[in-house]
Design an enzyme around this catalytic site. Structure first.
Site, PDB file in Angstrom:
ATOM      1  CG  HIS A   2      45.528  93.337   7.534  1.00 49.68           C
ATOM      2  ND1 HIS A   2      45.512  93.562   6.165  1.00 49.68           N
ATOM      3  CD2 HIS A   2      44.361  92.858   7.654  1.00 49.68           C
ATOM      4  CE1 HIS A   2      44.750  93.624   5.660  1.00 49.68           C
ATOM      5  NE2 HIS A   2      43.567  93.007   6.425  1.00 49.68           N
TER       6      HIS A   2
HETATM    7  C1  LIG Z   1      37.777  94.803  11.335  1.00 45.32           C
HETATM    8  C2  LIG Z   1      38.494  93.772  10.739  1.00 45.32           C
HETATM    9  C3  LIG Z   1      38.587  93.823   9.374  1.00 45.32           C
HETATM   10  C4  LIG Z   1      39.115  92.748   8.607  1.00 45.32           C
HETATM   11  N1  LIG Z   1      39.118  92.508   7.310  1.00 45.32           N
HETATM   12  C5  LIG Z   1      39.695  91.605   6.883  1.00 45.32           C
HETATM   13  C6  LIG Z   1      39.292  91.158   5.361  1.00 45.32           C
HETATM   14  O1  LIG Z   1      38.591  91.582   4.766  1.00 45.32           O
HETATM   15  N2  LIG Z   1      40.130  90.088   4.736  1.00 45.32           N
HETATM   16  C7  LIG Z   1      41.081  89.424   5.644  1.00 45.32           C
HETATM   17  O2  LIG Z   1      41.833  88.378   4.932  1.00 45.32           O
HETATM   18  N3  LIG Z   1      41.531  89.636   6.912  1.00 45.32           N
HETATM   19  C8  LIG Z   1      40.699  90.781   7.456  1.00 45.32           C
HETATM   20  N4  LIG Z   1      40.957  91.133   8.697  1.00 45.32           N
HETATM   21  C9  LIG Z   1      42.261  90.429   9.447  1.00 45.32           C
HETATM   22  C10 LIG Z   1      41.782  88.795   9.876  1.00 45.32           C
HETATM   23  O3  LIG Z   1      40.492  88.482   9.997  1.00 45.32           O
HETATM   24  C11 LIG Z   1      42.751  88.534  11.056  1.00 45.32           C
HETATM   25  O4  LIG Z   1      44.238  88.826  10.876  1.00 45.32           O
HETATM   26  C12 LIG Z   1      42.574  87.171  11.621  1.00 45.32           C
HETATM   27  O5  LIG Z   1      41.156  86.744  11.699  1.00 45.32           O
HETATM   28  C13 LIG Z   1      43.316  86.935  13.035  1.00 45.32           C
HETATM   29  O6  LIG Z   1      43.113  85.884  13.570  1.00 45.32           O
HETATM   30  P1  LIG Z   1      43.670  85.432  14.776  1.00 45.32           P
HETATM   31  O7  LIG Z   1      43.291  84.050  15.425  1.00 45.32           O
HETATM   32  O8  LIG Z   1      45.212  85.890  15.064  1.00 45.32           O
HETATM   33  O9  LIG Z   1      42.906  86.340  15.924  1.00 45.32           O
HETATM   34  P2  LIG Z   1      41.408  86.496  16.312  1.00 45.32           P
HETATM   35  O10 LIG Z   1      40.559  85.998  15.248  1.00 45.32           O
HETATM   36  O11 LIG Z   1      41.306  87.734  16.360  1.00 45.32           O
HETATM   37  O12 LIG Z   1      41.419  86.068  17.586  1.00 45.32           O
HETATM   38  C14 LIG Z   1      41.937  86.232  18.971  1.00 45.32           C
HETATM   39  C15 LIG Z   1      40.577  85.927  19.836  1.00 45.32           C
HETATM   40  O13 LIG Z   1      41.176  85.957  21.210  1.00 45.32           O
HETATM   41  C16 LIG Z   1      40.386  86.529  21.948  1.00 45.32           C
HETATM   42  N5  LIG Z   1      40.975  86.911  23.311  1.00 45.32           N
HETATM   43  C17 LIG Z   1      42.065  88.011  23.409  1.00 45.32           C
HETATM   44  N6  LIG Z   1      42.586  88.124  24.770  1.00 45.32           N
HETATM   45  C18 LIG Z   1      41.885  87.078  25.617  1.00 45.32           C
HETATM   46  C19 LIG Z   1      41.916  86.717  26.771  1.00 45.32           C
HETATM   47  N7  LIG Z   1      42.772  87.271  27.498  1.00 45.32           N
HETATM   48  N8  LIG Z   1      41.368  85.560  27.093  1.00 45.32           N
HETATM   49  C20 LIG Z   1      40.221  85.000  26.503  1.00 45.32           C
HETATM   50  N9  LIG Z   1      40.120  85.389  24.937  1.00 45.32           N
HETATM   51  C21 LIG Z   1      41.036  86.462  24.627  1.00 45.32           C
HETATM   52  C22 LIG Z   1      39.881  87.824  21.360  1.00 45.32           C
HETATM   53  O14 LIG Z   1      38.611  88.096  21.918  1.00 45.32           O
HETATM   54  C23 LIG Z   1      39.398  87.025  19.968  1.00 45.32           C
HETATM   55  O15 LIG Z   1      38.463  86.401  19.814  1.00 45.32           O
HETATM   56  C24 LIG Z   1      40.151  91.890   9.354  1.00 45.32           C
HETATM   57  C25 LIG Z   1      40.427  92.063  10.736  1.00 45.32           C
HETATM   58  C26 LIG Z   1      39.518  92.976  11.362  1.00 45.32           C
HETATM   59  C27 LIG Z   1      39.750  93.217  12.923  1.00 45.32           C
END
Ligand SMILES: Cc1cc2nc3c(=O)[nH]c(=O)nc-3n(C[C@H](O)[C@H](O)[C@H](O)COP(=O)(O)OP(=O)(O)OC[C@H]3O[C@@H](n4cnc5c(N)ncnc54)[C@H](O)[C@@H]3O)c2cc1C
Length: 604
Positions: free
Chosen positions: A537
């Protein structure tokens, strides 16, 4: 190979990163504004119709270090972690972490959102505004009439395809042992009724056993005319003209498209660039673009566009302590799937195909309590903890101190242990005091960052987790499926200690509580430093707060010092949330869409 995608020269909106927040925000805007042309550039691969991203029970397969759908960020070794590094995985695919996460469904405390508004001057971000957005994302199939849940949203929530017996035992026994902590049928009401109450955990899984990720439920399910979500496109940096963001530079990702040309290309954004690369990568994109701390940029040879010292600071996660125990050989767990045993995989695949049930339709994280110490228990946490308690928790009765759950199986590498059945307690602290940072180490978009987790650097975090270990152990050793501890993966209590662990159990409900000496506490602290891990997280690295407080974006998500650039993802929370962070990401995605829609002259 020629270009894998036909990308036009100009769009209205360009998103850097195609994960959770980006998919929600972009799809809402594309629906509301049919004439708006939106491009989402994601560095990872597509996930469409891929069972690995649809069957919830496959979540752990993405965690393999060789997985193409995960990116690990490895911290510097730390004295606070007994010299260890910490490896934090994040999703790397369309849908981002939503498409690989462990599907645990938890809402933060309402006061967590209110803190964002009140303590960090962010009008519009209180629970009053964000709870309705969380209701908008979901259909709470468990009971759509529940007042604090949603009934018409794209993401389905159910208990998944199988609730493990050991979890049922945990929530049944919990209230008998912890007499002032009852059973509830809803631990996610945003109020005090959800605190200190045992419950079965809902999952981001539909009743037909499918993962509720944003890729399949906001993007792939529509035939978009004005939204392109492209895989294998890695954003190098945001491009500016006179301090106004006018587009991004990107290249085709060499892992997804190894034979694509590797030249840097530019795509223009007529109205807005939104960086949504997640809490670990967004600060890196900003720094490569010339926005950040002067010395970090100079060291990497990047000209400064805007000096914003908060970029990459304030890194937080939830320090997570997992304690493994032995389980009744006849109780169902996920262990044989974790070990890749073909017979179970075959049977479970057949069952999932037949009716969407079974071990592939669950995560084995079925039982929990959001635990908050009662006043008399605060003494057990010690006087050093009292000050932190007073500052952060005392006047916010809806905040738990930690999340304590029972897990059916031992996820991760089991090769050092016998192939038997396991269960674990997992305990993460919702608002840790420790902070870290993540910065670029060079201008290369593939380079590993300079990352310090800060985990356990503030002593109050270890006091909370020590108490959590003891609480979890007392509960789990009483449930019928308990068969003792996996001793090497526990604190090494001194010889003759009254807290010594055994490979036997369970103990009767009224067995005396374990008494821990100061030496035993030391052993627990050493265990925590050796084994504490990420809860997956990461957040807070481009915080939404006033510039003078170290902020990176304002309450409309605008990056300080430049124009036409916003950040929308888990890097913006200025303070932590008492929950797994997917729901917070969804709320941020919906809220970002509302903000951008208003600026475009519309309303969502
Ligand atoms: C293994 C795991 C298990 C989890 N389990 C849970 C759970 O059970 N329940 C829960 O509530 N939360 C869980 N979480 C947390 C939750 O899923 C995340 O906090 C949330 O999805 C993050 O959203 P985000 O949009 O901030 O980032 P992300 O969804 O991670 O999206 C960021 C995206 O940007 C892309 N990116 C990065 N750099 C670049 C670049 N330079 N150019 C183009 N693309 C790029 C990445 O590839 C990624 O796809 C988990 C997370 C992980 C990793």
């Amino acid at each position: 190979m020629t270009s894998p995608h036909a990308i036009e020269a100009e769009y209205d909106l360009v998103f850097a990163g195609g994960g959770t927040v980006a998919c929600v925000c972009a799809s809402r805007l594309a629906t509301a504004f049919p004439d708006l042309k939106i491009l989402v550039l994601e560095c990872g691969p597509t996930t469409k119709d891929n069972k690995q991203h649809i069957q919830p029970g496959q979540f752990f397969t993405h965690l393999a270090p060789t997985s193409p759908t995960v990116k690990y960020f490895v911290s510097k070794p730390s004295v606070y972690l007994a010299g260890r590094s910490l490896a934090i995985p994040t999703g790397r695919c369309i849908g981002g972490s939503s498409s690989i996460n462990a599907v645990v469904y938890n809402h933060p405390a309402a006061s967590d959102f209110d803190d964002w508004e009140n303590d960090f001057n962010n009008p519009g971000w209180s629970s009053k505004e964000l709870i309705p957005l969380l209701q908008k994302v979901e259909t709470y199939e468990i009971d759509p009439k529940k007042p604090r849940h949603g009934s018409g949203g794209p993401l389905k929530v159910s208990y998944g395809g199988q609730i493990l017996d050991l979890a049922k035992q945990f929530v049944e026994l919990g209230p008998k042992f912890e007499k002032d902590r009852p059973l509830t049928d809803d631990g996610n009401e945003f109020g005090t009724a959800s605190i200190n109450a045992f419950h079965i955990i809902p999952k981001w899984v539909s009743t037909n056993g499918r993962r509720s990720d944003v890729a399949h439920h906001y993007i792939y399910n529509k035939d978009w005319k004005n939204l392109s979500v492209l895989d294998g496109c890695r954003v190098q940096r945001v491009v500016f003209e006179d301090g106004i963001a006018t587009g991004v530079e990107y290249l085709f990702d060499k892992q997804v498209y190894p034979s694509a040309p590797q030249d840097i290309r530019t795509v223009k954004a007529r109205r807005l660039v939104v960086v949504s690369a997640g809490a670990m990568s967004t600060p890196l994109v900003l720094e490569r673009s010339g926005i950040g701390k002067k010395d970090v940029l100079e060291k990497a040879g990047i000209p400064v566009i805007a000096e914003v010292p908060g970029v990459g600071e304030n890194f937080q996660d939830h320090p997570n302590s997992v304690a493994p125990y032995l389980a009744d050989p006849n109780t169902p767990t996920l262990d044989s799937l974790f070990r890749g045993e073909p017979e179970t995989w075959g049977k479970m695949t057949e069952q999932w195909e037949r009716d969407g049930t079974g071990l592939l339709a669950t995560n084995a994280v079925d039982a929990q309590i959001k635990m908050r110490p009662h006043p008399e228990e605060l003494a057990e946490l010690g006087p050093d903890f009292a000050k932190y308690w007073k500052e952060v928790f005392a006047n916010k009765p809806d905040k738990p101190l930690f999340w304590l759950c029972a897990l059916g199986g031992l996820a991760g590498d089991q090769s050092a242990f016998p192939p038997v059945k396991y269960m674990c307690t997992g305990c993460f602290m919702g608002i840790p005091a420790s902070r870290g940072y993540v910065h670029i180490s060079s201008s290369d978009p593939y380079a590993d960052p300079d990352f310090y987790s800060g985990f356990l650097s503030n002593p109050v975090d270890i006091l909370a987790l020590r108490w959590g270990y003891k609480k979890g152990r007392e509960l789990i050793r009483r449930i019928p499926a308990f068969r003792g501890a996996l001793i090497p993966a526990h604190p090494q209590f001194p010889e003759g200690s009254a807290a010594a662990l055994t490979e036997t159990g369970p103990v009767p409900l009224d067995a005396p509580k374990v008494v821990y000496s100061a030496e035993d506490d030391k052993a627990i602290d050493e265990f925590l430093r050796k084994f504490v891990t990420t809860a997956w997280h990461p957040l807070g690295t481009c915080a939404m707060k006033p510039f003078e407080m170290g902020g990176v974006v304002d309450s409309k998500l605008n990056v300080y010092g430049v124009k036409n650039l916003k950040v929308a993802d888990l890097s913006i929370p200025p303070s932590n949330v008492n929950a797994n962070t997917y729901s917070t990401g969804l709320a941020i995605g919906e809220k970002a869409a509302v903000i951008i829609a208003a600026e475009l002259g519309g309303r969502l």
